[in-house]
Motif scaffolding. Structure first.
Motif, PDB file in Angstrom:
ATOM      1  N   CYS A 190       0.840  -1.202   0.000  1.00 43.73           N
ATOM      2  CA  CYS A 190       0.000   0.000   0.000  1.00 43.73           C
ATOM      3  C   CYS A 190       0.875   1.252   0.000  1.00 43.73           C
ATOM      4  O   CYS A 190       1.800   1.366   0.810  1.00 43.73           O
ATOM      5  CB  CYS A 190      -0.911   0.010   1.232  1.00 43.73           C
ATOM      6  SG  CYS A 190      -1.855   1.537   1.439  1.00 43.73           S
ATOM      7  N   CYS A 210       0.092   2.989   3.647  1.00 43.17           N
ATOM      8  CA  CYS A 210       0.442   2.373   4.935  1.00 43.17           C
ATOM      9  C   CYS A 210       1.488   1.271   4.826  1.00 43.17           C
ATOM     10  O   CYS A 210       2.010   0.801   5.831  1.00 43.17           O
ATOM     11  CB  CYS A 210      -0.809   1.846   5.637  1.00 43.17           C
ATOM     12  SG  CYS A 210      -1.508   0.374   4.869  1.00 43.17           S
ATOM     13  N   CYS A 228      -4.278  -0.127  -0.180  1.00 43.73           N
ATOM     14  CA  CYS A 228      -4.935  -1.262   0.469  1.00 43.73           C
ATOM     15  C   CYS A 228      -6.414  -0.912   0.685  1.00 43.73           C
ATOM     16  O   CYS A 228      -6.792   0.253   0.595  1.00 43.73           O
ATOM     17  CB  CYS A 228      -4.246  -1.582   1.790  1.00 43.73           C
ATOM     18  SG  CYS A 228      -4.664  -0.458   3.126  1.00 43.73           S
ATOM     19  N   ASP A 244      -7.393   2.065   2.917  1.00 44.85           N
ATOM     20  CA  ASP A 244      -7.052   3.407   2.458  1.00 44.85           C
ATOM     21  C   ASP A 244      -7.612   3.725   1.078  1.00 44.85           C
ATOM     22  O   ASP A 244      -7.449   4.829   0.578  1.00 44.85           O
ATOM     23  CB  ASP A 244      -5.518   3.564   2.421  1.00 44.85           C
ATOM     24  CG  ASP A 244      -4.922   3.435   3.816  1.00 44.85           C
ATOM     25  OD1 ASP A 244      -5.504   4.023   4.750  1.00 44.85           O
ATOM     26  OD2 ASP A 244      -3.909   2.722   3.970  1.00 44.85           O
TER      27      ASP A 244
END
Ligand SMILES: [Zn+2]
Ligand SMILES: [Zn+2]
Length: 889
Positions: free
Chosen positions: A33, A36, A50, A53
């Motif tokens: 991601c 993150c 991801c 998000d």
């Protein structure tokens, strides 16, 4: 164990831990991601974020990614059909009250169904492999989110997909393949929509990788591969690897329906009913906007109120929309959710109370009641219960059977709440005045007055519920369970052979293995050791008195009085057969009373605890109210009917899983059984329990059961004390003697009363005689009357109110120079009455006042007539002397 550490380790070797066959076959790509850094697998090569998000988060609201629509019950049908088609056994849900584990009150995940605790180890016992189960799970830690966030529930259905990899079961590749096909083939979700995120799971000493699967930011399920034990780095592979896939059925329904909240598609027709009742001005477009905002923000903030404010702002909700639409809807969802949880819990035998898990149930019902009054609703709770059960009974037929029980319990509990409100309000005011209470004080308020911190917060007596309140409360209740066991150095000793489970001889020969001070271990014994509430046998070993017997793991230790034999001796042992016989009768009676109480009172009756000695026994049952005489009689009658029917009491050993499947969790009346082979004691199909105690061969052997006393010993628990066998006959004899004695006393009392009445009648006859004598100027001096001239006095016990009144009145009416003063007892008071003729020179009022003050009471009247009295009987003589002298001079 640090989860992040494990995740880092696993994600550093994705081919080993995460790269399943499906990913290769379908061409999934692994990405990190960009926000993150978490790793995920997707078919969409352009995806950089991801699911948490992603920009598509919660975009299914108003626009579901499937062509098919399934509500809650339909969604389960789809899931079940898919897994059964793929060789899974569909297992019925386990109870939400977790009777098979003593560390949990409620079932919190589907895997818990199959976990059994053996010592400090968790073992798995699956009734089929592979299997799927619609497990209702109760979770109370996010209660304030329920109704508000659109996706939090106090109970939800976890679709449990479980498999042990052997010749029947499968491992990772097939698990992920099945889950993927469930979403795409069965539910019609596009392949590109499915994203798998790498994660790990750790708990109870074991851990493993997991793949969470998401669609449009909504986590639908999590496939956990429990495969390791020990510390990371030194870990080993488990003997029994387990697939633990748990998915939220509510979410499966939600993603296909795309409703503003998961509540809209999971509670069935109850929503519409409540909508109509409340008259909500619903506007799906506004709700869609609002709940999408809530869903997006909920993970970003700790404070739910802040999330709410933000969503109101971002969705452009007006004040009027908030009060007319959002607030009532939240209340409505809360009522539907909490009621559904209560239905499951009460069906499975839990009761709202102040104790243990019952606390959460009471709390939920109080939240329902508070919401109903806040929104000023008139709801028929019985009707709502029916609506829920009618909708759910297809998947959960057992709810249908307990419908009336649920209604009854909720009715009693709601009434109790209404009654306690006044008291709680007063107490809350005092608390508010005194200032913020400590956590310990809050616990006292709760335990002694049933006042919850939530209530105190609701009425502004405290500003917030301290976070340590619940943990401290549960610690307090937990520690009660622990029992101090004296440690003995028994490690190297062999297991004691238990003769009481075999031929059970009352006299036997055994070898002394070990002696510690006054305690003796034998190679075999017929002495039953204290356990399961059954008191130990007494008797003698080598002529020494046996005063106590305890079990330490598999070794039985006898405590002797007056000396001990030597180690290595072969000794003669004798069990006190009469004592044992009485205890045994009491034990079987416990089972009989338990099942009788259930049949008389209701399905919520469970054994809470029990105690069986030779001359008395008691059984504590879970029940909401004190028992009345009629109920006690019915229970006793039902118990004695079972004795009269002389059923055989059968003892058999079963594999634990088989016993549970065959008889259900009712067998755990005495608590959890930490052994694989379960001893089942059954009285036909009337009562079936897992039990290690001694029992009669036939119920008729007990002869008689008498319940001697019942008492509500705590909220939700009622104690029944009883005797059986010879003790019951003894009790009946005593009762008969007692009632004879009482009868005799009553007769004597009656005679005394009659005598008194007769005396009074005689006294009344004397009135005209005395008056005549006094008016004739005769001077009288006796117990009956004293006179001096025409002034007279009496304190005779034979005269009552009637005599004094009539005598005085008649005397002064005939002669206005006469006067009369009488003192007499009337109940607990000593009374004085004075009549004074106009020319008698006596002031009635003065005498009454004076005498009354001596007796500690009050008097009143005028110069001609006055009366008074007092309760201080110790001053009786003084009062008599004074009165006499005042009137006679
Ligand atoms: Zn991310
Ligand atoms: Zn038992």
């Amino acid at each position: 164990m640090d989860k992040n550490q494990i995740l880092k380790e696993f994600s550093s070797d994705p081919d080993k831990y995460y790269n399943v066959k499906l990913f290769q076959e379908q061409g999934f790509v692994r990405k990190s991601c960009s926000k993150c850094g978490r790793f995920f697998w997707t078919l969409d090569s352009n995806r950089t974020l991801c699911p948490d998000d992603g920009t598509d988060t919660y975009s299914f609201i108003g626009e579901p990614p499937t062509t098919k629509r399934f509500d809650y019950t339909q969604a389960w049908k789809q899931v079940e059909e898919f897994f059964v088609k793929n060789n899974h056994t569909s297992v019925s849900r386990y109870p939400v009250v977790c009777r098979w584990r003593d560390d949990l009150y409620f079932t919190i995940a589907s895997i818990v169904d199959f976990q059994r605790i053996m010592g400090s180890k968790v073992v798995f016992e699956f009734p089929a492999n592979p299997l799927v189960v619609p497990q209702t799970c109760l979770r109370f830690k996010d209660l304030e989110n329920v109704g508000v966030t659109g996706r939090h529930f106090s109970s939800f259905c976890m679709i449990g997909q479980h498999s042990v990899p052997n010749n029947q079961g499968y491992w990772k590749d097939e698990c992920v393949d099945l889950d993927y096909r469930l979403l795409t083939d069965q539910f019609g979700i596009k392949k590109e929509e499915v994203v798998f995120v790498e994660d790990v799971w750790a708990g109870g000493g074991s851990f493993g990788p997991s793949l969470e699967y998401f669609v449009r930011g909504l986590e639908l399920g999590n496939a956990v591969f429990t495969e390791f034990q020990g510390e990371l780095g030194q870990h080993t592979t488990l003997d029994q690897r387990v697939i633990d896939m748990g998915a939220g059925l509510e979410r499966f329904a939600w993603i296909t329906m795309g409703t503003p909240t998961a509540y809209d598609c999971c509670f069935g027709p109850i929503n519409e009913k409540l909508f109509n009742k409340i008259g909500i001005d619903s506007d799906s477009e506004i709700l869609r906007k609002y709940f999408t905002e809530i869903a997006k923000e909920i993970d970003n903030y700790d404070d739910l109120n802040q999330v709410r404010r933000l969503a109101i702002k971002n969705a452009g909700i007006t004040d009027s929309q908030l009060t007319k639409m959002i607030t009532p809807m939240e209340g409505m969802y809360l009522i539907a959710d909490h009621l559904r949880t209560l239905i499951f819990a009460i069906t499975d035998g839990a009761l709202p109370s102040n104790v243990g898990g019952g606390y959460n149930l009471r709390m939920m019902l109080r939240r329902i009641n508070a919401t109903v009054s806040k929104l000023n609703l008139k709801l028929d709770i019985d009707d709502l219960i029916d609506t829920h059960i009618d909708y759910l009974k297809d998947t959960y037929p057992e709810l249908d059977e307990k419908r009336e029980d649920v209604k009854q319990i909720l009715k009693i509990e709601s009434a109790r709440y209404e009654e306690s409100k006044v008291h709680m309000k007063k107490k809350a005011e005092k608390i508010r005045e005194k200032g913020t209470p400590t956590v310990d004080e809050l616990i006292t308020f709760y335990e002694s007055d049933g006042i919850t911190p939530e209530y105190l917060k609701e009425v502004d007596a405290i500003s917030e519920v301290p976070s340590s309140f619940y943990s401290k409360l549960s610690d307090l209740h937990q520690s009660e369970k622990k029992k101090a066991i004296t440690e003995l150095p028994l490690e190297k000793l062999p297991e004691t052979e238990t003769l009481f489970y075999k031929d059970d001889p009352m006299e036997f020969e055994a070898k002394v293995i070990k002696v510690f001070d006054d305690q003796v271990v034998l190679d075999k014994t017929s002495f039953y050791a204290r356990g399961g509430g059954q008191e130990p046998d007494h008797g003698s070993i080598a002529g020494f008195e046996v005063v106590d017997v305890d079990k330490h793991a598999d070794i039985i230790v006898h405590k002797l009085k007056g000396g001990t034999p030597n180690e290595g001796d072969t000794v003669q042992c004798k069990v006190d057969a009469t004592r044992r016989s009485n205890i045994t009768k009491n034990h079987t009676s416990t089972h009989i009373i338990n099942t009788s109480a259930r049949s008389v009172l209701g399905s919520w009756v469970w054994q809470h605890s029990a105690f069986k000695d030779d001359d008395h026994a008691r059984l504590d049952i879970t029940h909401h109210s004190s028992l009345n005489d009629e109920q006690v009689k019915q229970i006793e009658d039902a118990a004695n009917k079972m004795i009269k029917d002389n059923y055989p009491v059968k003892i058999e050993y079963f594999d634990r899983g088989t016993a549970e499947q065959q008889y259900g969790f009712r067998i755990y009346q005495g608590g959890v059984v930490p052994v694989k082979s379960v001893r089942i004691v059954s009285i036909e199909d009337k009562d079936i329990e897992a039990c290690g105690g001694t029992h009669v061969k036939k119920t008729g052997d007990i002869e008689l059961i008498k319940i001697t006393k019942t008492k509500r010993i705590q909220d939700g628990v009622v104690r029944l004390e009883f005797v059986s066998g010879p003790n019951a006959f003894e009790y009946v004899k005593e009762q008969e003697e007692e009632s004879k004695k009482k009868e005799q006393q009553a007769i004597e009392k009656q005679q005394l009363e009659k005598q008194r009445e007769e005396n009074k009648d005689k006294a009344r006859e004397k009135i005209p005689v005395f008056i005549e004598k006094i008016l004739a100027g005769e001077s009288l001096d006796s117990e009956e009357i004293n006179s001096k001239g025409k002034l007279c006095f009496t304190s005779s016990k034979n005269y009552d109110d009637y005599f004094n009144q009539n005598f005085g009145k008649k005397l002064v009416a005939k002669d206005d120079t006469a006067a009369f003063c009488g003192i007499f007892e009337a109940g607990p008071t000593i009374r004085v009455m004075i009549f004074a003729g106009e020319k008698s020179g006596v002031n009635a009022g003065e005498i009454a006042k004076e005498i009354a003050s001596i007796l500690g009471g009050s008097g009143g009247g005028d110069a001609k007539f006055a009366q008074g009295g007092g309760k201080d009987t110790s001053k009786k003589d003084e009062a008599i002397q004074k009165a006499k002298s005042m009137i006679l001079g």
